[in-house]
Design a protein around this motif. Sequence first.
Motif, PDB file in Angstrom:
ATOM      1  N   GLN A 153      14.620  42.216  30.343  1.00 10.71           N
ATOM      2  CA  GLN A 153      13.351  42.025  29.608  1.00 10.71           C
ATOM      3  C   GLN A 153      12.293  41.314  30.454  1.00 10.71           C
ATOM      4  O   GLN A 153      11.231  40.952  29.935  1.00 10.71           O
ATOM      5  N   ALA A 154      12.606  41.051  31.728  1.00 10.62           N
ATOM      6  CA  ALA A 154      11.590  40.437  32.591  1.00 10.62           C
ATOM      7  C   ALA A 154      10.507  41.475  32.894  1.00 10.62           C
ATOM      8  O   ALA A 154      10.742  42.683  32.763  1.00 10.62           O
ATOM      9  N   PHE A 155       9.339  41.010  33.314  1.00  6.99           N
ATOM     10  CA  PHE A 155       8.293  41.938  33.755  1.00  6.99           C
ATOM     11  C   PHE A 155       8.681  42.423  35.153  1.00  6.99           C
ATOM     12  O   PHE A 155       9.006  41.614  36.025  1.00  6.99           O
ATOM     13  N   ILE A 156       8.682  43.722  35.370  1.00  9.89           N
ATOM     14  CA  ILE A 156       9.125  44.257  36.664  1.00  9.89           C
ATOM     15  C   ILE A 156       7.973  44.962  37.384  1.00  9.89           C
ATOM     16  O   ILE A 156       7.393  45.919  36.861  1.00  9.89           O
ATOM     17  N   LEU A 157       7.683  44.471  38.574  1.00 10.10           N
ATOM     18  CA  LEU A 157       6.672  45.109  39.413  1.00 10.10           C
ATOM     19  C   LEU A 157       7.383  45.815  40.570  1.00 10.10           C
ATOM     20  O   LEU A 157       8.129  45.183  41.323  1.00 10.10           O
ATOM     21  N   ALA A 158       7.173  47.115  40.706  1.00  7.28           N
ATOM     22  CA  ALA A 158       7.809  47.845  41.803  1.00  7.28           C
ATOM     23  C   ALA A 158       6.845  47.977  42.980  1.00  7.28           C
ATOM     24  O   ALA A 158       5.663  48.274  42.797  1.00  7.28           O
ATOM     25  N   VAL A 159       7.367  47.748  44.172  1.00  8.83           N
ATOM     26  CA  VAL A 159       6.563  47.889  45.381  1.00  8.83           C
ATOM     27  C   VAL A 159       6.765  49.309  45.939  1.00  8.83           C
ATOM     28  O   VAL A 159       7.904  49.717  46.197  1.00  8.83           O
ATOM     29  N   ASP A 160       5.694  50.021  46.092  1.00  6.87           N
ATOM     30  CA  ASP A 160       5.618  51.410  46.566  1.00  6.87           C
ATOM     31  C   ASP A 160       6.218  52.399  45.560  1.00  6.87           C
ATOM     32  O   ASP A 160       5.560  53.321  45.142  1.00  6.87           O
ATOM     33  N   MET A 161       7.473  52.239  45.187  1.00  9.74           N
ATOM     34  CA  MET A 161       8.024  53.031  44.087  1.00  9.74           C
ATOM     35  C   MET A 161       9.249  52.321  43.520  1.00  9.74           C
ATOM     36  O   MET A 161       9.881  51.531  44.218  1.00  9.74           O
ATOM     37  N   PRO A 162       9.559  52.572  42.255  1.00  7.01           N
ATOM     38  CA  PRO A 162      10.722  51.911  41.676  1.00  7.01           C
ATOM     39  C   PRO A 162      11.986  52.298  42.455  1.00  7.01           C
ATOM     40  O   PRO A 162      12.197  53.477  42.765  1.00  7.01           O
ATOM     41  N   SER A 163      12.810  51.320  42.776  1.00  6.70           N
ATOM     42  CA  SER A 163      14.025  51.594  43.554  1.00  6.70           C
ATOM     43  C   SER A 163      14.943  52.530  42.783  1.00  6.70           C
ATOM     44  O   SER A 163      15.169  52.354  41.592  1.00  6.70           O
ATOM     45  N   GLY A 164      15.457  53.525  43.504  1.00  8.09           N
ATOM     46  CA  GLY A 164      16.343  54.500  42.870  1.00  8.09           C
ATOM     47  C   GLY A 164      15.668  55.852  42.698  1.00  8.09           C
ATOM     48  O   GLY A 164      16.319  56.866  42.520  1.00  8.09           O
ATOM     49  N   LEU A 165      14.337  55.856  42.772  1.00 13.80           N
ATOM     50  CA  LEU A 165      13.604  57.131  42.701  1.00 13.80           C
ATOM     51  C   LEU A 165      13.501  57.725  44.099  1.00 13.80           C
ATOM     52  O   LEU A 165      13.249  57.011  45.070  1.00 13.80           O
ATOM     53  N   PHE A 166      13.684  59.018  44.184  1.00 15.79           N
ATOM     54  CA  PHE A 166      13.457  59.729  45.451  1.00 15.79           C
ATOM     55  C   PHE A 166      12.049  60.303  45.411  1.00 15.79           C
ATOM     56  O   PHE A 166      11.520  60.556  44.331  1.00 15.79           O
ATOM     57  N   SER A 167      11.482  60.521  46.583  1.00 15.50           N
ATOM     58  CA  SER A 167      10.137  61.096  46.549  1.00 15.50           C
ATOM     59  C   SER A 167      10.174  62.613  46.390  1.00 15.50           C
ATOM     60  O   SER A 167       9.185  63.215  46.011  1.00 15.50           O
ATOM     61  N   ASP A 168      11.306  63.239  46.638  1.00 17.45           N
ATOM     62  CA  ASP A 168      11.317  64.710  46.635  1.00 17.45           C
ATOM     63  C   ASP A 168      12.409  65.337  45.776  1.00 17.45           C
ATOM     64  O   ASP A 168      12.690  66.516  45.885  1.00 17.45           O
ATOM     65  N   LYS A 169      13.064  64.554  44.948  1.00 25.78           N
ATOM     66  CA  LYS A 169      14.025  65.152  44.012  1.00 25.78           C
ATOM     67  C   LYS A 169      14.218  64.210  42.834  1.00 25.78           C
ATOM     68  O   LYS A 169      13.836  63.031  42.906  1.00 25.78           O
ATOM     69  N   THR A 170      14.776  64.753  41.773  1.00 27.71           N
ATOM     70  CA  THR A 170      14.989  63.893  40.600  1.00 27.71           C
ATOM     71  C   THR A 170      16.309  63.148  40.771  1.00 27.71           C
ATOM     72  O   THR A 170      17.231  63.649  41.427  1.00 27.71           O
ATOM     73  N   PRO A 171      16.421  61.946  40.235  1.00 32.82           N
ATOM     74  CA  PRO A 171      17.590  61.121  40.530  1.00 32.82           C
ATOM     75  C   PRO A 171      18.833  61.475  39.693  1.00 32.82           C
ATOM     76  O   PRO A 171      19.893  60.934  39.943  1.00 32.82           O
ATOM     77  N   GLY A 172      18.730  62.359  38.749  1.00 27.95           N
ATOM     78  CA  GLY A 172      19.901  62.638  37.905  1.00 27.95           C
ATOM     79  C   GLY A 172      19.892  61.700  36.706  1.00 27.95           C
ATOM     80  O   GLY A 172      19.376  60.587  36.777  1.00 27.95           O
ATOM     81  N   LYS A 173      20.475  62.189  35.619  1.00 29.63           N
ATOM     82  CA  LYS A 173      20.329  61.466  34.345  1.00 29.63           C
ATOM     83  C   LYS A 173      21.002  60.102  34.335  1.00 29.63           C
ATOM     84  O   LYS A 173      20.539  59.167  33.690  1.00 29.63           O
ATOM     85  N   LYS A 174      22.135  59.975  35.050  1.00 29.65           N
ATOM     86  CA  LYS A 174      22.859  58.705  34.964  1.00 29.65           C
ATOM     87  C   LYS A 174      22.562  57.763  36.129  1.00 29.65           C
ATOM     88  O   LYS A 174      23.173  56.709  36.255  1.00 29.65           O
ATOM     89  N   ALA A 175      21.644  58.150  36.990  1.00 34.71           N
ATOM     90  CA  ALA A 175      21.380  57.349  38.189  1.00 34.71           C
ATOM     91  C   ALA A 175      20.810  55.972  37.840  1.00 34.71           C
ATOM     92  O   ALA A 175      20.197  55.789  36.787  1.00 34.71           O
ATOM     93  N   ALA A 176      21.047  55.032  38.751  1.00 33.60           N
ATOM     94  CA  ALA A 176      20.483  53.692  38.586  1.00 33.60           C
ATOM     95  C   ALA A 176      19.077  53.696  39.172  1.00 33.60           C
ATOM     96  O   ALA A 176      18.909  53.907  40.377  1.00 33.60           O
ATOM     97  N   VAL A 177      18.097  53.482  38.315  1.00 30.24           N
ATOM     98  CA  VAL A 177      16.695  53.465  38.773  1.00 30.24           C
ATOM     99  C   VAL A 177      15.981  52.306  38.073  1.00 30.24           C
ATOM    100  O   VAL A 177      16.149  52.109  36.866  1.00 30.24           O
ATOM    101  N   ILE A 178      15.216  51.569  38.833  1.00 30.70           N
ATOM    102  CA  ILE A 178      14.434  50.475  38.252  1.00 30.70           C
ATOM    103  C   ILE A 178      13.408  51.028  37.260  1.00 30.70           C
ATOM    104  O   ILE A 178      12.695  51.991  37.565  1.00 30.70           O
TER     105      ILE A 178
END
Length: 509
Positions: A153-178
């Motif tokens: 529940q903390a406020f989360i600021l992502a730098v450049d992109m949320p960790s766990g996201l790829f720039s050229d594909k989707t991470p999959g439904k169960k992936a860990a992504v900020i």
Amino acid sequence: MKVLSAEQLSGADKETIRKQNITSEELMERAATLVFNEINQRLQGAPIPIKIFCGIGNNGGDGLVIARHLIQHGYHVTVYVVNYSDKRSEDFLANYEKLKVITNDWPHLIKEEDHFPEINTGDFVIDAMFGIGLNRPIEGWVAKLVKLINNSQAFILAVDMPSGLFSDKTPGKKAAVIEANYTLSFQSPKLVFFLPETMDYIGDLQVLDIGLDREYISKLISETFLIGKQEAVSLYIPRKKNSHKGDYGKVLIVGGSYGKIGSVLLTATAALKTGTGLCSLYIPECGYDIIQTGLPEAMLMTDTDKKMLTTYPKDFDADVVCFGMGVGTDEKSVQALKELLQANNDPVVIDADGLNILSNNKEFLKMLPKNSVLTPHPGELKRLIGAWEDDFQKLEKVKKFSKKYNVILVVKGAHTFTIDREYIYINDSGNPGMATAGSGDVLSGIITSLIGQGYEPVNAAVFGVYLHGLSGDITAEEIGYESLLAGDIARNMGKAVKALFERESMESK
Ligand SMILES: NC(=O)C1=CN([C@@H]2O[C@H](COP(=O)(O)OP(=O)(O)OC[C@H]3O[C@@H](n4cnc5c(N)ncnc54)[C@H](O)[C@@H]3O)[C@@H](O)[C@H]2O)[C@@H](O)CC1
Ligand SMILES: Nc1ncnc2c1ncn2[C@@H]1O[C@H](COP(=O)(O)OP(=O)(O)O)[C@@H](O)[C@H]1O
Ligand SMILES: [K+]
């Protein structure tokens, strides 16, 4: 604005370093200092606990630079190094040393679950674990850390992109992504920020111009563009003083059935409100009084059938025809679309049941005039092109369809994507208040109107989608999301066009 790939961005990095005669560490300092400035501007020295999670690559390096500036400005900062590997980047190491010089409170190393800190509701978390360098899913204890941060529940600021996201594909439904509340991204927005499967991870988005070489970027060939106010304004064609209604398009809207006459009324209203000179409708007879009363500015022809369309007025000479809203898919109405396609060589706009009829009668696709505009929502798109595994595959399938049939597709959604062969135009206006019955009908009226006024079909689609969203934004500002009606979007089109040229209003869009 161009949407650049990770490869293009790293090319721009290299060229900038060479041309500006700076080191990569200096570029990192510049980029991360901009992030610090944004944070500082918002927090104004507030004594809240700031927890920065740094990876060991350059995204982590950014995190260390941000940490150094925050500490030097008196913020309460704790730095964690998410030590998933020992292969630290050079610029990470350089900034690790710089951080040690200014504080005795050295970064805490996290190497396993036992090292996880407590993260509380009021904390300000900065995610600098992974950026565009992520090349495989986050796993093991790092994935658990991502979940801990997300659940905090903390406020989360992502730098450049949320960790766990790829720039050229989707991470999959169960992936860990900020799941960020806010993303500060460098130089160019990334495609995944706008796709339905991944847009929720971003939160609010701000793109920081980190001063990469302009000339190099302007020469980069991009097939993907984000359409904001600046891009929309450049598409606008001003009206001429010396002109008459015949100069602004003779539009024909064909649609409606018993119980769904309102849809054509919305489309025609939107067309006239967007500037159409002459608007005619062809509808089943039952809609006569409704249209004549609801929209006296429109002209009307009726089918011999009382309740549905059975034919098309072949001899009517229109500059552009729009077909589909409220039509239904009865065999008799299939015939109406067939006649329309046989009679027209100029681009047409097909929406709603027009698309469903196309899906049920695939042989009609080849009859579509070149550069026709199809405006499917995701359900209609699936019927048209078949199911897709993820958003990237969907985009590929749509491009293929667009090339095969020489048409433009407006794939509607929270961010509408207009696809013209290889090119993708991502819309950046609009809001959830527009998720209401009939707003798609309004959109087809706007696009049809613009084609009638002489806009190239692709420009009509891109500009029309932007104006539709902008009108929705203006309406939502006045009355909120919940009570926004599709008709309001049409009625406020004038305000949207005016807002394009107002300096202060809707500046962020
Ligand atoms: N022009 C720009 O965009 C700039 C970018 N910079 C930063 O540099 C970042 C990119 O840095 P990097 O290329 O070092 O990459 P990251 O810091 O994003 O990732 C670190 C490294 O981890 C490794 N890795 C990938 N997936 C992994 C996984 N699942 N588990 C463990 N290790 C994994 C990769 O080898 C990768 O190089 C950008 O996102 C941005 O934050 C800035 O410092 C300067 C300017
Ligand atoms: N959450 C949202 N944010 C922005 N725009 C939206 C949102 N939801 C819907 N819209 C827009 O509203 C329109 C809905 O169209 P559609 O689904 O065809 O509705 P209808 O068939 O009722 O007319 C599309 O242009 C879409 O982009
Ligand atoms: K990040």
